[in-house]
Design a protein around this motif. Sequence first.
Motif, mmCIF file in Angstrom:
data_model
loop_
_atom_site.group_PDB
_atom_site.id
_atom_site.type_symbol
_atom_site.label_atom_id
_atom_site.label_comp_id
_atom_site.label_asym_id
_atom_site.label_seq_id
_atom_site.Cartn_x
_atom_site.Cartn_y
_atom_site.Cartn_z
ATOM 1 N N TRP A 3 -68.147 41.017 88.955
ATOM 2 C CA TRP A 3 -68.635 41.622 87.718
ATOM 3 C C TRP A 3 -68.074 40.823 86.541
ATOM 4 C CZ3 TRP A 3 -72.370 45.236 87.610
ATOM 5 C CH2 TRP A 3 -72.706 45.753 86.355
ATOM 6 N N ASN A 4 -68.645 39.637 86.346
ATOM 7 C CA ASN A 4 -68.087 38.710 85.369
ATOM 8 C C ASN A 4 -68.298 39.152 83.927
ATOM 9 O OD1 ASN A 4 -70.972 37.899 85.903
ATOM 10 N ND2 ASN A 4 -70.525 36.453 84.269
ATOM 11 N N ARG A 13 -66.471 50.047 76.094
ATOM 12 C CA ARG A 13 -65.542 51.001 76.715
ATOM 13 C C ARG A 13 -65.135 50.544 78.108
ATOM 14 N NH1 ARG A 13 -67.020 56.030 79.325
ATOM 15 N NH2 ARG A 13 -69.138 55.302 78.958
ATOM 16 N N THR A 14 -66.088 50.134 78.928
ATOM 17 C CA THR A 14 -65.804 49.766 80.320
ATOM 18 C C THR A 14 -66.326 48.381 80.698
ATOM 19 O OG1 THR A 14 -67.876 50.722 81.111
ATOM 20 C CG2 THR A 14 -65.950 52.184 81.026
ATOM 21 N N LEU A 15 -67.088 47.772 79.807
ATOM 22 C CA LEU A 15 -67.767 46.500 80.095
ATOM 23 C C LEU A 15 -68.640 46.599 81.348
ATOM 24 C CD1 LEU A 15 -64.950 43.960 79.155
ATOM 25 C CD2 LEU A 15 -66.929 44.641 77.801
ATOM 26 N N GLY A 16 -69.129 47.797 81.607
ATOM 27 C CA GLY A 16 -70.095 48.003 82.677
ATOM 28 C C GLY A 16 -69.539 48.074 84.078
ATOM 29 N N THR A 17 -68.212 48.055 84.235
ATOM 30 C CA THR A 17 -67.637 47.997 85.580
ATOM 31 C C THR A 17 -67.948 49.231 86.419
ATOM 32 O OG1 THR A 17 -65.553 48.832 84.641
ATOM 33 C CG2 THR A 17 -65.760 46.448 84.943
ATOM 34 N N GLN A 18 -68.314 50.342 85.780
ATOM 35 C CA GLN A 18 -68.674 51.543 86.540
ATOM 36 C C GLN A 18 -69.965 51.349 87.334
ATOM 37 O OE1 GLN A 18 -68.981 51.211 83.298
ATOM 38 N NE2 GLN A 18 -70.929 52.059 82.613
ATOM 39 N N ASN A 19 -70.698 50.282 87.023
ATOM 40 C CA ASN A 19 -71.969 50.022 87.705
ATOM 41 C C ASN A 19 -71.836 49.051 88.878
ATOM 42 O OD1 ASN A 19 -73.470 51.630 85.850
ATOM 43 N ND2 ASN A 19 -73.354 49.963 84.373
ATOM 44 N N LEU A 20 -70.633 48.549 89.122
ATOM 45 C CA LEU A 20 -70.440 47.559 90.183
ATOM 46 C C LEU A 20 -70.844 48.101 91.548
ATOM 47 C CD1 LEU A 20 -69.368 44.917 91.424
ATOM 48 C CD2 LEU A 20 -67.060 45.914 91.332
#
Length: 377
Positions: A46-47, A361-368
């Motif tokens: 998740w770059n 907030r999370t830079l999208g990491t919850q979607n990994l």
Amino acid sequence: MAKTIVILGASYAGLTVTHKLLKNTLKNKKGEYKIVLVSPTTHHYWNLASVRAIVPGQMPDSKLFAPIRDHLAPHKDTITFLHGTATSLDPATKTVIITTSSGTATAQTYDILVITTGSRTKDPVPWKPSLDGYEATRDRLHKIQEQVNSAKSIVLGGAGPTGVEAAAELGFEFGKGKEITLITSSSQILLGTPPNVANFAENVLRKLHITILKDTRITSSQPLPPPSTQIELTLSSGAKMIVDLYLPTVGVLPNTDFVPKNLLNEDGDVVVDDYLRVKGVEGVWAAGDVVDIQPSQFVYMQKQAAALAKNLDLVINGKVPVLYKYDGAPMMAVALGRSRATGRFGNNRLPSLIVWFLKGRTLGTQNLQGLVTGSGA
């Protein structure tokens, strides 16, 4: 005999297309199609969060890396995961040569080919996954984290979204504790954005104690002789800078070395039509960082991947594909540390709080996990 869909690249676009085909298009076509998913890495990286991950302790590996093959097991009768890299493509015979992780070259034929091989950096920086695989990407990131931790002076070259986001993360964490400099050859940061967007970002960076040098190019970077670990930068003005760490954020190359030159533009991007089909060949499609129609940004990749999957569904079901609409207002979202952000929609600046909530907030990491499992497809 089952027809073969070969998908080159298992990053954002490749995984999105793969899981949409598995969950929707092919679920009622058992035995009619098989997918071969080819990837140089066993784990998705998740770059998008790499700009925050360079700050030690801010982003654990579990939020950045997730295995790909494990989540394909429920579809083992329909898909094969091939750990390797495409090294040549012959559209005339519909054949791709794949060099596997063990070094063996194998010829893979296809009925439908999807090119989603992404891009790479010229320098050993963590903004993109390494073509050498998961371990190389992870180790590169860990090395940068160690260097950031020990550095007293850091220079970031380039003030596009990656450079601005990385500078903001470093400034947010270290403030006056480290000398952090952002250098750009342009007269403004975030070149191409409306002035109010660029000015807002610049004001936030200055409040985070980032020094910004504009209209300045870094013409060379050379390590000082041992035992020193510092780097000497030469600037376009002729001035020299001695720094502990230099992180270039420019110089991204599409992973299209295997594609015949007549299918690429002068920048190495795959030339596609308004349906995301590769021009000049039959049965080849492309999306993401490799295509020529839009900038290499996550927001555009998402739209392209969804449109490509939809068009494959239509074609496989004997229907006519639909136009991919890509002439809308330009969009961009830029995180500015862990509490601020900015962005644009057309010529309008988006409110900081909204962009922070949606991205920063999370830079999208919850979607990994949803990406690799297909639950988000």
